[in-house]
Design an enzyme around this catalytic site. Structure first.
Site, short mmCIF file in Angstrom:
data_model
loop_
_atom_site.label_atom_id
_atom_site.label_comp_id
_atom_site.label_asym_id
_atom_site.label_seq_id
_atom_site.Cartn_x
_atom_site.Cartn_y
_atom_site.Cartn_z
CD GLN A 167 32.43 45.71 39.32
OE1 GLN A 167 31.54 45.31 40.04
NE2 GLN A 167 33.70 45.43 39.55
CD GLU A 209 36.32 51.22 39.35
OE1 GLU A 209 36.49 51.09 38.12
OE2 GLU A 209 36.56 50.33 40.18
CG ASP A 250 35.96 43.97 35.89
OD1 ASP A 250 35.61 42.77 35.92
OD2 ASP A 250 36.24 44.61 36.91
CD GLU A 307 39.33 43.02 36.05
OE1 GLU A 307 39.03 43.08 37.26
OE2 GLU A 307 39.71 44.01 35.39
CG ASP A 334 39.99 41.31 40.16
OD1 ASP A 334 40.78 41.23 41.11
OD2 ASP A 334 39.04 42.13 40.15
CE LYS A 359 40.86 44.87 41.68
NZ LYS A 359 39.47 44.35 41.82
NE ARG A 388 39.62 46.16 45.03
CZ ARG A 388 39.49 45.00 45.67
NH1 ARG A 388 40.53 44.48 46.31
NH2 ARG A 388 38.35 44.34 45.67
CB SER A 389 35.01 50.54 43.62
OG SER A 389 34.84 49.65 44.71
CE LYS A 410 40.09 47.55 36.22
NZ LYS A 410 39.22 46.39 36.55
#
Length: 450
Positions: A167, A209, A250, A307, A334, A359, A388-389, A410
């Site tokens: 990702q 992102e 990730d 991650e 995560d 998060k 978050r995305s 991040k």
């Protein structure tokens, strides 16, 4: 005592154009706080529930069931009534009152998005009333560390419509001396990478992102581009030393896992469709083979952090992964831990990871988030504050990263205003605290030996 005078929620849009919730809180003394709640694409199964309108009276005619009017109603008609008149400075009490009103383990009655929106706006209103920045309100006088950014310059997985299954492919400017210098380093690498991709015939469209989303033939090809971009920008692809820029991944491996097997689904599809340049290659791995695959990547590239290298249900695999590589690499949980202190305690006991991603919307309140961070730090774990995305102009996580001295953040690449807003906020914080500001670079990895 400074009392809450009004709480108001509304439906707004996130960076993907999907509905999310914004909450504002006012106090009798003139304090005001506003927060917009983010939303994830690849989510852990044990995350607190993000309440959407599917299955409610709004479903048929409101954003195709993705609306958050139910969550908005819960704030305006239930939470606001409960909290009005209470002291805004008592964050934990107010968070607990919402949890008691909800009465569910995953906040499914009111919605974690509703509860978090209020929790964040309360913290901001309290800081505003005290005339201090949010990082100082949450972290006190000890808030002084600027985070090392993990910049997601190549997007894949659920964040991009390309052929990469992992990702996020990120760069970490470890050799920089300040946060501002780290962004200057990242800026040069980001634009160098764009030129290299164009030269190789790839597009420079971006994913959710803000990182580039090229159709590459393998994860190794993505890593090769990163190494070359780092070098051509004038820096060293390395995990330590002068001008060092390391790589972080990730994998979001839960998205690849089924019946004990990891499948690179996007690559598999490209091969089956006989797309140009995609030769038959291995696309399925057992847990042990995935661990070996990461070992190959660690040996070949300057990777410092991974991650979700394995699936959230593959606990035994995580334990083996950390046993094998946890002394030299940051192994981040995560989806495995979802910012939940109870689950983190289990991970600590099993020694499944050595770092946790944080998060806010995975757990749903400021107080619970701070509890999880405190537990991680007491266990000697590193912490990474994350976006978050699906994001917005809200910059709360920048303040949170400094407040808890997380050391890492991040929040995407160097494009898209929803990502840049967080970096700009961190630049302002660094300027505000000036001589007391610290940027630790490679020293942020205090619990591993590179």
């Amino acid at each position: 005592m400074s009392k809450i005078s009004k709480i108001k929620a509304r439906e707004v849009l996130d960076s993907r154009g999907n509905p999310t919730i914004q909450v504002e809180v006012w106090t009798e003394a003139g304090g005001h706080g506003s927060a917009i709640v983010p939303s994830g694409a690849s989510t852990g199964t044990r995350e607190a529930l993000e309440l959407r309108d599917g299955g409610t009276v709004y479903e048929s005619n409101w954003f195709g069931g993705k609306g958050v009017q139910t969550a908005v109603d819960n704030v305006n008609n239930k939470i606001a009534v409960l909290l009005k008149g209470h002291c805004v400075l008592n964050q934990r009490k107010l968070d607990n009152m919402m949890l008691q009103l909800d009465k569910t383990e995953n906040k499914s009655a009111l919605g974690a998005n509703a509860i978090l929106g209020v929790s964040l706006a309360i913290a901001k209103a309290a800081a505003d009333e005290l005339k201090i920045p949010l990082y100082r309100y949450l972290g006190g006088t000890n808030a002084h560390q600027l985070p090392v950014p993990m910049l997601n310059v190549i997007n894949g997985g659920e964040h991009a419509s390309n052929t990469l299954d992992f990702q996020e492919f990120m760069i970490m400017p470890l050799g920089a001396k300040t946060f501002k210098q780290a962004l200057q380093v990242a800026n040069k690498i980001f634009h160098t990478l764009a030129k290299l991709l164009k030269k190789a015939g790839h597009g420079t469209q971006v994913g959710d992102e803000g990182g580039f989303a090229p159709n590459l033939k393998s994860h190794e090809e993505a890593l090769d581009f990163l190494v070359k971009a780092i070098e051509e920008a004038g820096f060293r692809p390395a995990t330590e030393g002068e001008n060092a820029v390391a790589i972080a991944i990730d994998a979001a491996a839960s998205e690849l896992y089924h019946d004990g097997i990891y499948t690179f689904k996007k690559l598999k599809k490209a091969i089956e469709e006989k797309r140009q340049g995609f030769e038959p290659t291995r696309v399925q791995f057992t847990t042990e083979e995935m661990i070996q695959y990461f070992g190959h990547l660690f040996h070949t590239y300057p990777i410092i952090s991974v991650e979700d290298g394995l699936a959230e249900s593959d606990w035994k695999g995580f334990v083996r992964f950390t046993q094998k590589f946890g002394k030299t690499h940051q192994i981040v949980g995560d989806d495995l831990t979802v910012t939940n202190a109870k689950i983190l305690a289990e991970a600590i006991e099993k020694k499944a990871i050595n770092s946790i991603l944080i998060k806010l919307n995975q757990i749903g309140t400021v107080s619970e988030t701070l509890d999880t961070i405190e537990l991680a730090h007491k266990a000697g774990y590193t912490t990474v504050i994350s976006h978050r995305s699906g994001e917005s102009e809200d910059t709360t996580i920048a303040d949170l990263a400094v407040a808890v001295n997380a050391g890492q953040i991040k929040t995407g690449s160097l494009s898209r205003t929803d990502r840049i807003a967080k970096y700009n906020r961190l630049l302002a914080i660094e300027e505000a605290i000036q001589s007391t500001a610290q940027y630790k670079g490679e020293k942020v990895f205090f619990n591993i030996k590179k």
